[in-house]
Motif scaffolding. Sequence first.
Motif, short mmCIF file in Angstrom:
data_model
loop_
_atom_site.label_atom_id
_atom_site.label_comp_id
_atom_site.label_asym_id
_atom_site.label_seq_id
_atom_site.Cartn_x
_atom_site.Cartn_y
_atom_site.Cartn_z
N UNK A 1 0.85 -14.08 10.51
CA UNK A 1 1.39 -12.77 10.14
C UNK A 1 2.48 -12.36 11.12
N UNK A 2 2.59 -11.07 11.38
CA UNK A 2 3.65 -10.55 12.23
C UNK A 2 3.07 -9.55 13.24
N UNK A 3 3.72 -9.47 14.38
CA UNK A 3 3.26 -8.53 15.41
C UNK A 3 3.55 -7.10 14.98
N UNK A 4 2.84 -6.16 15.56
CA UNK A 4 3.06 -4.75 15.24
C UNK A 4 4.47 -4.32 15.65
N UNK B 1 10.88 -3.28 11.44
CA UNK B 1 11.23 -3.39 10.02
C UNK B 1 11.11 -2.03 9.35
N UNK B 2 10.04 -1.32 9.61
CA UNK B 2 9.87 0.02 9.02
C UNK B 2 11.01 0.95 9.41
N UNK B 3 11.37 0.94 10.69
CA UNK B 3 12.46 1.81 11.16
C UNK B 3 13.78 1.44 10.49
N UNK B 4 14.05 0.15 10.39
CA UNK B 4 15.28 -0.30 9.73
C UNK B 4 15.32 0.10 8.27
#
Length: 119
Positions: A39-42, A48-51
């Motif tokens: 998966x991916x780190x927090x 990604x969310x901010x972008x």
Amino acid sequence: SSRPDSTYSFFVGFGCAPENVQELQDAVFAEFERAKREGFSEDVITKVREGQRRARETALKQNGFWSGSLASYYRAGVDPTRILAYDELVESVSSLRLQLAARRFLQPDGMLIARLFPE
């Protein structure tokens, strides 16, 4: 896309010297495999969310965004008020959901690899 048939696409592109193509392609596939396993780190999820939020904030000010979104939702038969639920969608992104998506969609048998070399 959902019309005429349900399909998806995923694109990775990069420019490099011809002698580096295989090394970079191998690195991309290694990242796919890592995403499937771990998966991916927090930190990555947060970036990604901010972008996504920043891009959306800019898009909301553009007429092209609204006309394109409304037309797409109309053609798909989706309630156009869902356009406003984007923040909920962004918040729902998680490492586990991305890991499961990677396992489902990043399969080598469905991939097309195209290389453009200079003459």
